[in-house]
Design a protein around this motif. Structure first.
Motif, PDB file in Angstrom:
ATOM      1  N   UNK A 185      -8.601  -1.056  59.567  1.00 42.84           N
ATOM      2  CA  UNK A 185      -7.703  -2.176  59.861  1.00 42.84           C
ATOM      3  C   UNK A 185      -8.489  -3.465  60.123  1.00 42.84           C
ATOM      4  N   UNK A 186      -9.579  -3.362  60.882  1.00 45.03           N
ATOM      5  CA  UNK A 186     -10.406  -4.538  61.175  1.00 45.03           C
ATOM      6  C   UNK A 186     -11.039  -5.057  59.886  1.00 45.03           C
ATOM      7  N   UNK A 187     -11.547  -4.144  59.057  1.00 40.01           N
ATOM      8  CA  UNK A 187     -12.184  -4.542  57.807  1.00 40.01           C
ATOM      9  C   UNK A 187     -11.173  -5.245  56.898  1.00 40.01           C
ATOM     10  N   UNK A 188      -9.972  -4.677  56.777  1.00 39.45           N
ATOM     11  CA  UNK A 188      -8.950  -5.281  55.921  1.00 39.45           C
ATOM     12  C   UNK A 188      -8.512  -6.636  56.459  1.00 39.45           C
ATOM     13  N   UNK A 189      -8.422  -6.769  57.783  1.00 39.50           N
ATOM     14  CA  UNK A 189      -8.031  -8.046  58.368  1.00 39.50           C
ATOM     15  C   UNK A 189      -9.084  -9.117  58.101  1.00 39.50           C
ATOM     16  N   UNK A 190     -10.342  -8.750  58.156  1.00 41.95           N
ATOM     17  CA  UNK A 190     -11.413  -9.726  57.921  1.00 41.95           C
ATOM     18  C   UNK A 190     -11.479 -10.151  56.474  1.00 41.95           C
ATOM     19  N   UNK A 191     -11.130  -9.226  55.552  1.00 37.27           N
ATOM     20  CA  UNK A 191     -11.263  -9.521  54.129  1.00 37.27           C
ATOM     21  C   UNK A 191      -9.954  -9.943  53.486  1.00 37.27           C
ATOM     22  N   UNK A 192      -8.914 -10.089  54.257  1.00 43.21           N
ATOM     23  CA  UNK A 192      -7.621 -10.494  53.709  1.00 43.21           C
ATOM     24  C   UNK A 192      -7.498 -12.001  53.580  1.00 43.21           C
ATOM     25  N   UNK A 193      -8.424 -12.712  54.117  1.00 44.25           N
ATOM     26  CA  UNK A 193      -8.349 -14.180  54.105  1.00 44.25           C
ATOM     27  C   UNK A 193      -8.466 -14.751  52.751  1.00 44.25           C
ATOM     28  N   UNK A 243      -4.903  -9.182  40.904  1.00 47.78           N
ATOM     29  CA  UNK A 243      -5.827  -8.053  40.863  1.00 47.78           C
ATOM     30  C   UNK A 243      -5.505  -7.035  41.955  1.00 47.78           C
ATOM     31  N   UNK A 244      -5.191  -7.523  43.154  1.00 50.36           N
ATOM     32  CA  UNK A 244      -4.838  -6.603  44.239  1.00 50.36           C
ATOM     33  C   UNK A 244      -3.536  -5.879  43.955  1.00 50.36           C
ATOM     34  N   UNK A 245      -2.570  -6.577  43.385  1.00 53.87           N
ATOM     35  CA  UNK A 245      -1.299  -5.941  43.047  1.00 53.87           C
ATOM     36  C   UNK A 245      -1.506  -4.855  41.991  1.00 53.87           C
ATOM     37  N   UNK A 246      -2.342  -5.133  40.992  1.00 52.84           N
ATOM     38  CA  UNK A 246      -2.624  -4.140  39.955  1.00 52.84           C
ATOM     39  C   UNK A 246      -3.357  -2.935  40.548  1.00 52.84           C
ATOM     40  N   UNK A 247      -4.287  -3.202  41.446  1.00 49.07           N
ATOM     41  CA  UNK A 247      -5.038  -2.109  42.087  1.00 49.07           C
ATOM     42  C   UNK A 247      -4.117  -1.243  42.938  1.00 49.07           C
ATOM     43  N   UNK A 248      -3.235  -1.878  43.697  1.00 47.81           N
ATOM     44  CA  UNK A 248      -2.304  -1.115  44.535  1.00 47.81           C
ATOM     45  C   UNK A 248      -1.311  -0.329  43.698  1.00 47.81           C
ATOM     46  N   UNK A 249      -0.908  -0.857  42.563  1.00 42.91           N
ATOM     47  CA  UNK A 249       0.027  -0.153  41.686  1.00 42.91           C
ATOM     48  C   UNK A 249      -0.638   1.062  41.052  1.00 42.91           C
ATOM     49  N   UNK A 250      -1.946   1.002  40.853  1.00 44.45           N
ATOM     50  CA  UNK A 250      -2.661   2.106  40.223  1.00 44.45           C
ATOM     51  C   UNK A 250      -3.003   3.227  41.202  1.00 44.45           C
ATOM     52  N   UNK A 251      -2.890   2.963  42.503  1.00 43.14           N
ATOM     53  CA  UNK A 251      -3.206   4.000  43.489  1.00 43.14           C
ATOM     54  C   UNK A 251      -2.162   5.101  43.434  1.00 43.14           C
ATOM     55  N   UNK A 252      -2.599   6.340  43.568  1.00 40.20           N
ATOM     56  CA  UNK A 252      -1.610   7.420  43.618  1.00 40.20           C
ATOM     57  C   UNK A 252      -0.797   7.327  44.911  1.00 40.20           C
ATOM     58  N   UNK A 269      -5.633 -21.317  41.712  1.00 43.52           N
ATOM     59  CA  UNK A 269      -5.796 -20.426  40.571  1.00 43.52           C
ATOM     60  C   UNK A 269      -6.572 -19.174  40.965  1.00 43.52           C
ATOM     61  N   UNK A 270      -7.651 -19.355  41.719  1.00 44.06           N
ATOM     62  CA  UNK A 270      -8.452 -18.202  42.169  1.00 44.06           C
ATOM     63  C   UNK A 270      -7.604 -17.286  43.054  1.00 44.06           C
ATOM     64  N   UNK A 271      -6.833 -17.862  43.971  1.00 45.83           N
ATOM     65  CA  UNK A 271      -5.994 -17.049  44.852  1.00 45.83           C
ATOM     66  C   UNK A 271      -4.941 -16.283  44.051  1.00 45.83           C
ATOM     67  N   UNK A 272      -4.390 -16.915  43.041  1.00 47.42           N
ATOM     68  CA  UNK A 272      -3.395 -16.250  42.193  1.00 47.42           C
ATOM     69  C   UNK A 272      -4.024 -15.065  41.466  1.00 47.42           C
ATOM     70  N   UNK A 273      -5.225 -15.245  40.954  1.00 48.86           N
ATOM     71  CA  UNK A 273      -5.917 -14.150  40.252  1.00 48.86           C
ATOM     72  C   UNK A 273      -6.260 -13.013  41.208  1.00 48.86           C
ATOM     73  N   UNK A 274      -6.669 -13.346  42.407  1.00 50.23           N
ATOM     74  CA  UNK A 274      -6.968 -12.311  43.413  1.00 50.23           C
ATOM     75  C   UNK A 274      -5.706 -11.534  43.742  1.00 50.23           C
ATOM     76  N   UNK A 275      -4.598 -12.235  43.950  1.00 49.41           N
ATOM     77  CA  UNK A 275      -3.328 -11.573  44.253  1.00 49.41           C
ATOM     78  C   UNK A 275      -2.907 -10.651  43.115  1.00 49.41           C
TER      79      UNK A 275
END
Length: 75
Positions: free
Chosen positions: A67-75, A19-28, A11-17
């Motif tokens: 790239x390193x930061x995103x790789x570390x926090x993508x887990x 939230x990230x999808x909504x954030x990416x959709x809002x980016x110009x 459930x937590x992973x689904x909510x994170x996914x």
């Protein structure tokens, strides 16, 4: 056999996914051209990089750090 902790993690992973999808959709949308200066360190981005990576917004050093930061926090 799945237990309640597994369901909670799913459930937590689904909510994170979501939230990230909504954030990416809002980016110009990225500009069709590359930036002349890095948005991280404000140093000039070399022309070779701007031509090789159309739409780049960071120099090679700052992009590597991102790239390193995103790789570390993508887990």
């Amino acid at each position: 056999m799945a237990d309640i902790a597994d369901f909670a993690n799913d459930l937590v992973q689904e909510r994170i996914d979501q939230a990230l999808a909504a954030r990416n959709a809002a980016k110009p949308a990225l500009a069709a051209h590359s930036f002349l200066f890095c948005e991280g360190c404000e140093e000039p981005i070399p022309e070779a990089r701007r031509l090789a990576q159309v739409g780049c917004t960071q120099c090679v050093s700052c992009q590597a750090i991102t790239d390193v930061w995103e790789a570390r926090h993508a887990r």
